[in-house]
Write an enzyme that holds these catalytic residues in place. Structure first.
Site, mmCIF file in Angstrom:
data_model
loop_
_atom_site.group_PDB
_atom_site.id
_atom_site.type_symbol
_atom_site.label_atom_id
_atom_site.label_comp_id
_atom_site.label_asym_id
_atom_site.label_seq_id
_atom_site.Cartn_x
_atom_site.Cartn_y
_atom_site.Cartn_z
ATOM 1 N N MET A 97 0.819 -1.206 0.000
ATOM 2 C CA MET A 97 0.000 0.000 0.000
ATOM 3 C C MET A 97 0.856 1.262 0.000
ATOM 4 S SD MET A 97 -2.871 1.012 2.872
ATOM 5 C CE MET A 97 -1.906 1.992 4.032
ATOM 6 N N SER A 133 4.263 -6.636 2.417
ATOM 7 C CA SER A 133 3.072 -6.259 3.152
ATOM 8 C C SER A 133 1.827 -6.785 2.464
ATOM 9 C CB SER A 133 3.040 -4.745 3.345
ATOM 10 O OG SER A 133 2.224 -4.424 4.449
ATOM 11 N N GLN A 134 0.861 -5.931 2.120
ATOM 12 C CA GLN A 134 -0.359 -6.489 1.538
ATOM 13 C C GLN A 134 -0.068 -7.180 0.203
ATOM 14 O OE1 GLN A 134 -3.161 -3.234 1.115
ATOM 15 N NE2 GLN A 134 -2.443 -2.715 -0.935
ATOM 16 N N ASP A 152 6.969 -3.772 14.451
ATOM 17 C CA ASP A 152 5.869 -3.373 13.574
ATOM 18 C C ASP A 152 4.679 -2.837 14.369
ATOM 19 O OD1 ASP A 152 4.064 -3.068 11.493
ATOM 20 O OD2 ASP A 152 4.576 -4.977 10.552
ATOM 21 N N HIS A 183 7.793 -1.655 10.308
ATOM 22 C CA HIS A 183 7.145 -2.194 9.115
ATOM 23 C C HIS A 183 7.859 -1.738 7.842
ATOM 24 C CE1 HIS A 183 3.729 -4.096 7.180
ATOM 25 N NE2 HIS A 183 3.582 -3.063 6.396
#
Length: 329
Positions: A38, A112-113, A231, A283
């Site tokens: 993202m 991540s996503q 994170d 993160h």
């Protein structure tokens, strides 16, 4: 006679050296495909570009593709916030099938996503096939809060968060906002199962199980999941390992979930091929040293790093540099 012997030795050594050079030149590494997260895009030189450069510097000749959803970088960025994940995965299936270099299979790295989406690719499509799947800080177990905007000036991210306020499980938001499609409210599991349009299906949590998902995932050569130790962007951070919250906000490890006990996704079947790693930092804060030592050599090259590295990409400064990838979830 002595001169003849020396000449023969020289010829043998020369032939050995030539064969060694040819074997090195002929060595081929599997292609690598990246999927960003993202707020990022396929072609940012500070994030995906940095990873591409590092892989190609360490493993010369490796074909690396960075996924783009849409016709341009702007559309790719916006697709990280708005759209239907299922449709985006289908788009990527078509995209990767059209790349001849990937026909024999490839290693996948999702950030991540993007790691969650890559798992969806494996379960739902997997043509061409993923051999090794590596995910960084990916919300495999869902998130209990919608991620904040790392860049306060990112209007698309601000619009996403405004839309979620309309109602995260409303049909309008579920079919338009990407982050809502992996939101998992620990206080209301039934509503999550009934109204979330993506994650319950992907995780085989619905009464009717899709055996194709478990067949595809358990067929991986390796599935490595990386969690960031500091994170705070995805909650819980252990979602990177499929952990989730219960109704009392207690953490439930993967091994204690029905998803694992019932082997709904084939994770038990993976056995030692399912690996849990930790990356120090926040993160998407990934150093070149971590990428090189923990990911590229053992998982992409399938070997130990050479004693002497001949590329400037791994000098001490570059190796210790901690680069924060732009995306956040």
């Amino acid at each position: 006679m002595l001169a003849y012997t020396r000449a023969a030795v020289v010829i043998v050594i020369a032939c050995y050296a030539l064969n060694l050079i040819r074997s090195i030149e002929a060595k081929a590494y599997l292609p690598v495909v990246l999927w960003h997260g993202m707020g990022d895009n396929c072609c940012n030189p500070e994030s995906m570009g940095r990873v591409v450069d590092l892989i190609q510097a360490l493993l010369p000749g490796t074909f690396v593709h960075s996924i783009r959803v849409g016709e341009n970088v702007k559309e790719d960025h916006d697709a990280g916030f708005f759209g239907q994940i299922h449709s985006q995965v289908e788009y990527v299936c078509d995209q990767l099938q059209a790349i001849p270099e990937l026909a024999g299979g490839f290693n996948a790295i999702g950030f991540s996503q993007g790691g969650l989406f890559f798992r969806a690719y494996v379960e739902q499509c997997n043509r061409p096939p993923v051999r090794r799947l590596i995910t960084f800080g990916s919300p495999h177990g869902g998130v209990a809060d919608i991620p904040n905007c790392m860049n306060p000036n990112d209007l698309t991210c601000r619009l996403m968060r405004s839309a979620v306020r309309y109602g995260v499980y409303s049909s309008y938001v579920q079919h338009r906002v990407v982050q809502a499609q992996y939101y998992k409210d620990p206080r209301n599991r039934q509503v999550y199962l009934e109204r979330n349009v993506f994650l319950p299906r992907l995780n085989n949590e619905l009464p009717t199980k899709n055996s194709t998902y478990s067949d595809h995932l358990s067929g991986l050569d390796l599935f490595a999941m990386v969690r960031f130790t500091e994170d705070t962007m995805v909650k819980p951070s252990e979602t990177a390992w499929f952990w989730t919250y219960n109704a009392d906000w207690g953490l439930v490890p993967l091994e204690e979930q029905d998803l694992y006990r019932g082997d709904w996704l084939g994770l038990q079947k993976l056995g030692a091929r399912l690996q849990f790693l930790e990356c120090p930092g926040q993160h998407m804060e990934i150093s070149n040293a971590f990428l090189e030592d923990q990911i590229i050599w053992p998982y992409l090259a399938f070997e130990n790093p050479p004693a002497t590295v001949l590329t400037g990409a791994t000098n001490d400064t570059a190796r210790s540099a901690r680069g924060r990838l732009i995306h956040q979830s």
